[in-house]
Scaffold this active site. Structure first.
Site, short mmCIF file in Angstrom:
data_model
loop_
_atom_site.label_atom_id
_atom_site.label_comp_id
_atom_site.label_asym_id
_atom_site.label_seq_id
_atom_site.Cartn_x
_atom_site.Cartn_y
_atom_site.Cartn_z
N SER A 431 0.85 -1.19 0.00
CA SER A 431 0.00 0.00 0.00
C SER A 431 0.89 1.24 0.00
CB SER A 431 -0.92 0.03 1.23
OG SER A 431 -1.73 -1.12 1.29
N ILE A 465 1.32 2.48 12.32
CA ILE A 465 2.67 2.21 11.82
C ILE A 465 3.04 3.19 10.72
CG2 ILE A 465 4.05 0.50 10.58
CD1 ILE A 465 2.44 -1.66 12.07
N HIS A 656 0.20 54.04 -23.35
CA HIS A 656 0.46 52.83 -24.15
C HIS A 656 -0.86 52.14 -24.51
CE1 HIS A 656 4.57 53.32 -22.41
NE2 HIS A 656 4.92 52.93 -23.63
N HIS A 660 -1.60 54.97 -29.45
CA HIS A 660 -0.14 54.99 -29.57
C HIS A 660 0.31 54.02 -30.65
CE1 HIS A 660 4.11 54.68 -28.70
NE2 HIS A 660 3.98 53.40 -28.34
#
Length: 941
Positions: A431, A465, A656, A660
């Protein structure tokens, strides 16, 4: 002398005195003669000593001495011995004097046949000259030269050649020489194996043979007969396979002790278990292992023999289960390694054929056998262990290959990890848990992948565990699961499955952080998981950790790509041009340039005076006037969609923005019309320049490259390593529009032209970074000095960069009102960025700090150091561009006058933009005074 490197034997030739018996030396390994041994002869002791000497060889120098002593002992009137060993693939080399054995004539014949050859000397042409002069034919009538090739049958090649100058051989001497040849080859194999393993502790020298029984001491016949048998056994022990070697030893013991069967119980390195692979004359399919406990464990500890009566019932049951028969009698003798003085195996004899018990004489037979065979047995076992390790390493490499081919799917990868871990360790179940915050999650099992999250297993990361291993990061090997306090047996009770033992190990990433835990359950062919399994699991976990970490990263990258793709789709959806828009644009066809404005192609025209709604048609008009639509067969609906998409691709910062981009594109058109660019550049280069002008600031955010890097924006993450962050983003957006359905205006280009067009666009758009312009400025000056060369590709690249920069700054070439208005727009952007930088805790540059910037001085500096040098270069290359330079210089004078006025008068307030909104007058160049208002209509120019 010393030891040779690789497979080269360094030997010395020497004149020998009369043969003398050799001293017994070290431990022996023997080969079985092809024919049954003759009756004992007076020279048997000399032969035995010679073979014992060969059996003790552990290095090259010892092998050389042993070969000389052995041949001197068994052959008559030995005068010279030359020993050659294979060096590399074909050379047979001797050291003293250094020379190579020519493989010609008799030598070649012997090597090809792989059989010993005797002759009355070698031909002069077969010898290297002086070193072998004594062997040149003809020799004395009663002497001969023996050419002895030692053939390694496993490798199918000659490993060594021995040349001996000696007398004629009798039958007994012929038999003795055969034994010496075979033992020499075995000794050579052993030396080569030891060399490959590296330096090891040398085996101890054999002192004296074990004391015989009283019966042996009464006469030499019994001792000689037993020694002859052990000599014959040792002659058979040339196998590199431990099982085959055990078979021969066990058959010998069964014959000598009259046992029905014998076996060797090998002791593991950690002294925790015994294993058996061979019983009697049968090699088991699977190795049998069981714990080293009880009386058998006591034998290992005490190093004393025991019999059946000394065993516990559990030991007897264990052995009977292994043997498959009832035990009537048993003798267990410890086998001690000469190198470590530790018990390495238990030699067991079972059930004497006559039904008697085993005697002290049987024990002595076993001890006598392993006195001579233990070294070769342990060496072979060690060799086989290394072979096993090699196979495991190869298996791990294959495992790594398998794992790294499944990085695209974590679930499939985990399933592969489970399969490989179970196969490598011979476990029943495996597992894998991944660490998810404070939980261990398992959704992949031996049976497959769980798709429903309700069936996945989640356990706290600090319980059980697996939790203990995840918390400590240490491997945990549990021989008895039910006896371990962390094991929960409730699952076993409910399912009926019995968990016997567990090996649980952590999976870590490159930073040694635990990212998961793997749990192996129930060793199949052993009582529990061994130290070898622990080492294997540790190595395996490294590959698991790397592959899982990269797979999770790959998953995140994919998810990010999907999100980015989705965002792009959403952006393109909102930028999408409807059919009505481009149909409306093309409803009346493309408008001629002259219809827009009579001065549209003049440097004095101000493109910002054109309403924004009319700019898309103006773009189409310019492209048609430059004849690009016809020349490149561009589909008009596609071109219309492209223009509208580019327009929508611009955000709405103060400066910008799309207007422009339109102004920059218009100036490119002006350069084409007024400077005759077709005489300097190719059509595709001019076309690329115009499209680049349209796209050069796509998706500009109103902040510069430095801000992107300082703010660690997404754009900086993408492009900062390459430099020119925003410019690279603008180009990427242009490519995105071209890749949008129905917008690829280069669709009909050849592959070559398409690639060149994209390369040109990339280079031209990147050239809008002023840092790039400053890097190439000296090259531009040099080109202007020497003159433009149309055939120079570098000049083409430099000119395109210069033209793009001049287009980008073209607002500075317009009238004063336009220039002043543009300054207002630019500094609004700058000050917005400065405010953001202050909010981030950074100090903005002076030009971006609304409280410190003095715009007139900043503009004067910009004009003098950037704009004027650019248009001066343009004037040097194109004399017709002189008016552009003059207008920039004029605007610079205007800023000087403004600066002077406000130096005397003072700024209206601490806001640097206030003065641009105030009505004031400055003398114009013609002496008149004109009103200046940042909000006035540009049409007034």
């Amino acid at each position: 002398m010393g030891q040779a490197c690789g497979h080269s034997i360094l030997c010395r030739s020497q004149q020998y005195p009369a043969a003398r018996p050799a001293e017994p030396r070290g431990q022996q390994v023997f080969l079985k003669p092809d024919e049954p041994p003759p009756p004992p002869q007076p020279c048997a002791d000399s032969l035995q000593d010679a073979l014992l000497s060969l059996g003790s060889v552990i290095d090259i120098s010892g092998l050389q001495r042993a070969v000389k002593e052995a041949l001197s002992a068994v052959l008559p009137r030995v005068e010279t011995v030359y020993t050659y060993l294979l060096d590399g693939e074909s050379q047979l080399v001797c050291e003293d004097p250094p020379h190579e054995l020519p493989q010609e004539g008799k030598v070649r014949e012997a090597i090809i046949s792989q059989k010993r050859l005797g002759c009355n000397g070698l031909g002069f042409s077969d010898l290297p000259g002086k070193p072998l002069a004594r062997l040149v034919a003809p020799l004395a009538p009663d002497t001969q030269v023996l050419v002895m090739p030692l053939a390694d049958k496993e490798a199918g090649a000659v490993a060594a050649v021995i040349l001996v100058h000696c007398g004629q051989l009798s039958d007994n001497e012929e038999w003795s020489l055969q034994a010496v040849e075979k033992h020499t080859l075995v000794a050579l194999r052993r030396v080569q194996v030891l060399q490959q393993r590296g330096p090891r502790e040398a085996p101890r020298a054999v002192q004296n043979p074990p004391e015989g029984t009283a019966e042996d001491q009464k006469g030499g016949a019994a001792y000689t007969d037993r020694d002859r048998k052990i000599l014959q056994l040792c002659g058979e022990l040339y196998d590199l396979d431990a099982s085959s070697l055990q078979l021969k030893v066990l058959q010998y013991l069964q014959q000598e002790t009259r046992a029905s069967r014998c076996c060797l119980l090998l002791v593991s390195e950690d002294n925790l278990q015994l294993s058996c692979k061979v019983i009697g004359d049968k090699v088991l399919g699977e190795e049998v292992s069981f714990p080293l406990t009880g009386c058998l464990g006591q034998v290992v500890e005490d190093k004393k023999s025991i019999q059946l009566k000394d065993l516990t019932s559990e030991d007897v049951q264990q052995l009977q289960s292994m043997l498959g028969c009832e035990l009537q009698a048993m003798l267990c003798v410890p086998v001690i390694s000469r190198a470590t003085d530790q018990v390495v195996a238990l030699a067991c004899a079972f059930n004497k054929l006559e039904g008697d018990l085993f005697t002290d004489e049987d024990e002595h037979v076993i001890q006598h056998c392993f006195h001579y065979t233990s070294t070769v047995l342990t060496s072979t076992l060690a060799f086989q262990k290394e072979q096993k390790l090699k196979c495991e390493c190869q298996a791990l490499l294959q495992v790594a290959k398998n794992l790294f081919t499944h990085l695209d799917d974590v679930s499939v990868l985990l399933q592969e990890i489970i399969t490989e871990a179970r196969n490598l360790s011979n476990a029943e179940i495996c597992s894998v848990f991944l660490l998810d915050q404070n939980e261990l999650v398992a959704k992949v099992f031996d049976g497959g992948v769980v798709d429903d999250e309700s069936y996945e297993i989640r356990i706290p990361a600090d319980q059980g565990i697996a939790g203990h291993v995840a918390t400590t990061g240490q491997i945990l090997n549990i021989p008895d699961a039910y006896a371990h306090p962390l094991f929960y047996r409730g699952v076993d009770d409910s399912t009926g499955f019995r968990t016997r033992n567990i090996l649980c190990f952590p999976i870590k990433n490159e930073n040694q952080e635990v990212i998961g835990v793997a749990e192996l359950v129930n060793k199949i062919n052993g009582p529990w998981f061994s130290k070898f399994d622990e080492d294997l699991a540790t190595a395996f976990s490294i590959y698991c950790g790397i592959s899982i970490a990269h797979s999770l990263l790959y998953k995140k990258v994919n998810e990010a790509q999907y999100r980015s793709h989705l965002a792009n789709e959403m952006m393109m959806y909102h930028m999408k041009v409807s059919d009505d828009e481009y149909t409306k644009l093309l409803h009346d066809g493309i408008q001629p340039v002259a219809a827009i404005d009579s001065n549209f192609a003049s440097f004095t025209y101000t493109p910002r005076s054109l309403p924004e709604d009319d700019t898309s048609m103006a773009i189409l008009s310019m492209l048609q006037d430059m004849n690009f639509i016809n020349n490149y067969k561009i589909d008009c609906p596609t071109l219309a969609r492209f223009c509208l998409m580019v327009k929508k691709g611009y955000r709405d910062p103060p400066y910008h923005n799309w207007m422009h981009a339109f102004s920059v594109s218009h100036f490119c058109y002006l350069l084409y019309k007024n400077l005759e660019l077709t005489n300097y550049l190719e059509d595709i280069e001019i076309f690329a320049l115009f499209i680049s002008c349209m796209c050069h600031d796509l998706d500009h955010r109103g902040t510069n490259n430095s801000f992107q890097v300082a703010s660690k924006s997404v754009l900086a993450a993408l492009y900062s390593s390459e430099g020119s962050v925003m410019e690279r983003h603008h180009f990427a957006q242009a490519i995105a529009i071209l890749n949008t359905h129905g917008c690829n205006i280069f669709d009909h280009f050849s592959r070559k032209d398409y690639q060149r067009m994209l390369d040109l666009m990339r280079d031209i758009i990147l050239a809008t970074d002023l840092a790039h312009h400053l890097r190439i400025f000296k090259d531009l000056q040099k080109m202007a000095e020497v003159g433009y060369d149309r055939n120079n590709k570098q000049h083409h690249r430099l000119l395109l960069c210069l033209l793009m920069t001049s287009c980008d700054l073209s607002d500075q070439t317009k009238g004063w009102k336009t220039t002043r208005k543009i300054a207002e727009l630019i500094y609004k952007e700058f000050f917005s960025q400065g405010d953001l930088e202050k909010a981030m805790g950074n100090r903005p540059m002076e030009m971006m700090d609304r409280e410190k910037a003095y715009i007139p001085e900043l503009q004067i500096s910009f004009m003098e150091h950037i704009a004027m040098p650019i248009y001066k270069l343009l004037q040097d290359l194109f004399p017709k561009a002189a008016e552009l330079y003059e207008r920039v210089a004029s605007n610079r004078e205007h800023w000087t006058k403004v600066s002077h006025k406000f130096t005397i008068r003072g700024l209206p307030s601490n806001n640097s933009l206030d003065f641009l909104d105030e009505e004031y007058e400055v003398p114009d160049l013609d002496g008149t005074r004109a009103p200046i208002n940042g909000c006035c209509s540009l049409d007034a120019e």
